[in-house]
Design a protein around this motif. Sequence first.
Motif, PDB file in Angstrom:
ATOM      1  N   PHE A  93      -6.257  -2.826  -1.763  1.00  0.00           N
ATOM      2  CA  PHE A  93      -5.617  -3.945  -1.071  1.00  0.00           C
ATOM      3  C   PHE A  93      -6.516  -4.567  -0.010  1.00  0.00           C
ATOM      4  CE2 PHE A  93      -2.049  -1.920  -3.064  1.00  0.00           C
ATOM      5  CZ  PHE A  93      -1.240  -2.991  -3.419  1.00  0.00           C
ATOM      6  N   LEU A  94      -7.546  -3.872   0.408  1.00  0.00           N
ATOM      7  CA  LEU A  94      -8.427  -4.414   1.450  1.00  0.00           C
ATOM      8  C   LEU A  94      -9.134  -5.685   0.991  1.00  0.00           C
ATOM      9  CD1 LEU A  94      -9.863  -1.104   2.930  1.00  0.00           C
ATOM     10  CD2 LEU A  94      -7.867  -2.416   3.658  1.00  0.00           C
ATOM     11  N   PRO A  95      -9.823  -5.673  -0.162  1.00  0.00           N
ATOM     12  CA  PRO A  95     -10.452  -6.931  -0.583  1.00  0.00           C
ATOM     13  C   PRO A  95      -9.427  -8.010  -0.928  1.00  0.00           C
ATOM     14  CG  PRO A  95     -10.801  -5.231  -2.253  1.00  0.00           C
ATOM     15  CD  PRO A  95     -10.180  -4.567  -1.045  1.00  0.00           C
ATOM     16  N   LEU A  96      -8.261  -7.619  -1.438  1.00  0.00           N
ATOM     17  CA  LEU A  96      -7.222  -8.609  -1.738  1.00  0.00           C
ATOM     18  C   LEU A  96      -6.744  -9.294  -0.459  1.00  0.00           C
ATOM     19  CD1 LEU A  96      -5.104  -6.674  -4.401  1.00  0.00           C
ATOM     20  CD2 LEU A  96      -6.753  -8.518  -4.789  1.00  0.00           C
ATOM     21  N   PHE A  97      -6.560  -8.504   0.580  1.00  0.00           N
ATOM     22  CA  PHE A  97      -6.156  -9.059   1.874  1.00  0.00           C
ATOM     23  C   PHE A  97      -7.225 -10.026   2.388  1.00  0.00           C
ATOM     24  CE2 PHE A  97      -6.264  -8.986   6.516  1.00  0.00           C
ATOM     25  CZ  PHE A  97      -4.972  -9.379   6.818  1.00  0.00           C
TER      26      PHE A  97
ATOM     27  N   LEU B 238      -5.290  -2.074   8.089  1.00  0.00           N
ATOM     28  CA  LEU B 238      -4.954  -1.744   6.703  1.00  0.00           C
ATOM     29  C   LEU B 238      -5.835  -0.600   6.190  1.00  0.00           C
ATOM     30  CD1 LEU B 238      -4.326  -5.257   5.128  1.00  0.00           C
ATOM     31  CD2 LEU B 238      -2.628  -3.475   5.614  1.00  0.00           C
ATOM     32  N   CYS B 239      -7.086  -0.593   6.592  1.00  0.00           N
ATOM     33  CA  CYS B 239      -7.991   0.510   6.231  1.00  0.00           C
ATOM     34  C   CYS B 239      -7.470   1.808   6.835  1.00  0.00           C
ATOM     35  CB  CYS B 239      -9.396   0.194   6.717  1.00  0.00           C
ATOM     36  SG  CYS B 239     -10.598   1.473   6.346  1.00  0.00           S
ATOM     37  N   SER B 240      -7.105   1.758   8.079  1.00  0.00           N
ATOM     38  CA  SER B 240      -6.560   2.920   8.775  1.00  0.00           C
ATOM     39  C   SER B 240      -5.269   3.392   8.105  1.00  0.00           C
ATOM     40  CB  SER B 240      -6.307   2.545  10.238  1.00  0.00           C
ATOM     41  OG  SER B 240      -5.764   3.604  10.952  1.00  0.00           O
ATOM     42  N   TRP B 241      -4.417   2.449   7.729  1.00  0.00           N
ATOM     43  CA  TRP B 241      -3.155   2.772   7.073  1.00  0.00           C
ATOM     44  C   TRP B 241      -3.414   3.465   5.735  1.00  0.00           C
ATOM     45  CZ3 TRP B 241       1.547   4.001   7.675  1.00  0.00           C
ATOM     46  CH2 TRP B 241       2.542   3.753   6.741  1.00  0.00           C
ATOM     47  N   SER B 242      -4.385   2.975   4.986  1.00  0.00           N
ATOM     48  CA  SER B 242      -4.729   3.592   3.703  1.00  0.00           C
ATOM     49  C   SER B 242      -5.202   5.029   3.903  1.00  0.00           C
ATOM     50  CB  SER B 242      -5.799   2.779   2.984  1.00  0.00           C
ATOM     51  OG  SER B 242      -6.065   3.323   1.717  1.00  0.00           O
ATOM     52  N   LEU B 243      -6.002   5.246   4.936  1.00  0.00           N
ATOM     53  CA  LEU B 243      -6.451   6.603   5.240  1.00  0.00           C
ATOM     54  C   LEU B 243      -5.272   7.481   5.650  1.00  0.00           C
ATOM     55  CD1 LEU B 243      -9.727   5.819   7.204  1.00  0.00           C
ATOM     56  CD2 LEU B 243      -9.541   6.755   4.890  1.00  0.00           C
TER      57      LEU B 243
ATOM     58  N   MET C 256       0.840  -1.198   0.000  1.00  0.00           N
ATOM     59  CA  MET C 256       0.000   0.000   0.000  1.00  0.00           C
ATOM     60  C   MET C 256       0.880   1.255   0.000  1.00  0.00           C
ATOM     61  SD  MET C 256      -2.860  -1.292   2.719  1.00  0.00           S
ATOM     62  CE  MET C 256      -4.036   0.032   2.628  1.00  0.00           C
ATOM     63  N   TRP C 257       1.924   1.241   0.813  1.00  0.00           N
ATOM     64  CA  TRP C 257       2.839   2.373   0.873  1.00  0.00           C
ATOM     65  C   TRP C 257       3.516   2.587  -0.475  1.00  0.00           C
ATOM     66  CZ3 TRP C 257       8.147   2.489   0.209  1.00  0.00           C
ATOM     67  CH2 TRP C 257       8.760   3.715   0.518  1.00  0.00           C
ATOM     68  N   ALA C 258       3.978   1.488  -1.100  1.00  0.00           N
ATOM     69  CA  ALA C 258       4.655   1.587  -2.389  1.00  0.00           C
ATOM     70  C   ALA C 258       3.723   2.133  -3.466  1.00  0.00           C
ATOM     71  CB  ALA C 258       5.197   0.215  -2.805  1.00  0.00           C
ATOM     72  N   VAL C 259       2.496   1.647  -3.487  1.00  0.00           N
ATOM     73  CA  VAL C 259       1.519   2.128  -4.476  1.00  0.00           C
ATOM     74  C   VAL C 259       1.225   3.608  -4.250  1.00  0.00           C
ATOM     75  CG1 VAL C 259      -0.923   1.954  -5.153  1.00  0.00           C
ATOM     76  CG2 VAL C 259       0.494  -0.096  -5.035  1.00  0.00           C
TER      77      VAL C 259
ATOM     78  N   LEU D 288      -5.922   4.391  -4.046  1.00  0.00           N
ATOM     79  CA  LEU D 288      -5.496   3.102  -4.600  1.00  0.00           C
ATOM     80  C   LEU D 288      -5.186   2.081  -3.504  1.00  0.00           C
ATOM     81  CD1 LEU D 288      -3.189   3.943  -7.644  1.00  0.00           C
ATOM     82  CD2 LEU D 288      -5.411   2.818  -7.668  1.00  0.00           C
ATOM     83  N   GLY D 289      -4.737   2.572  -2.369  1.00  0.00           N
ATOM     84  CA  GLY D 289      -4.434   1.671  -1.256  1.00  0.00           C
ATOM     85  C   GLY D 289      -5.644   0.879  -0.799  1.00  0.00           C
ATOM     86  N   LEU D 290      -6.817   1.453  -0.976  1.00  0.00           N
ATOM     87  CA  LEU D 290      -8.042   0.759  -0.575  1.00  0.00           C
ATOM     88  C   LEU D 290      -8.264  -0.530  -1.369  1.00  0.00           C
ATOM     89  CD1 LEU D 290     -10.401   3.838  -0.161  1.00  0.00           C
ATOM     90  CD2 LEU D 290      -9.360   2.470   1.661  1.00  0.00           C
TER      91      LEU D 290
END
Length: 153
Positions: free
Chosen positions: A114-118, A99-104, A21-24, A110-112
């Motif tokens: 990754f949530l369904p993928l996770f 992960l949701c918190s991290w994306s926020l 998520m950070w890289a994206v 785009l980080g969001l």
Amino acid sequence: MKSLELKIPPVVVLVIAALAMWAVARLFPTPLIVFPGAVWLVGSITFIGCCIVFLGVWGFGKAGTTVDPRAPDKSEKLVVSGIYRFSRNPMYLVFLLLLCSWSLKLGSALGLLFLPLFALYMNRFQIIPEERWMHNKFGESYQKYKSQVRRWI
């Protein structure tokens, strides 16, 4: 694909997803997710997540069973009380919330993605294999629990 079942510790999957998520967020800047109170929301989600993890680990400790999700065969007791009355997988739910918190925090739309993928990864390679073990070990007790409590929430 079966060779990945129960092999990668869920916390490692969490770290890999967070790093991705950070890289994206850095490689593909998108419109930032910005709204009043975002900092409070991130802090609240993180705090609630920490509380749920504590309750989950405490529930396993109180029951005297393993907290290692890669070794469900070492489970001595079926834990159905405490936080486990609301979710069969509260710690994986916390990972998803983090992960949701991290994306926020990153502000990356785009980080969001990754949530369904996770969630899909965890369902396929961690939760479903754990459920097979629990069914084989605890039989009807587990089936009853499974019918009463949802997998995530």
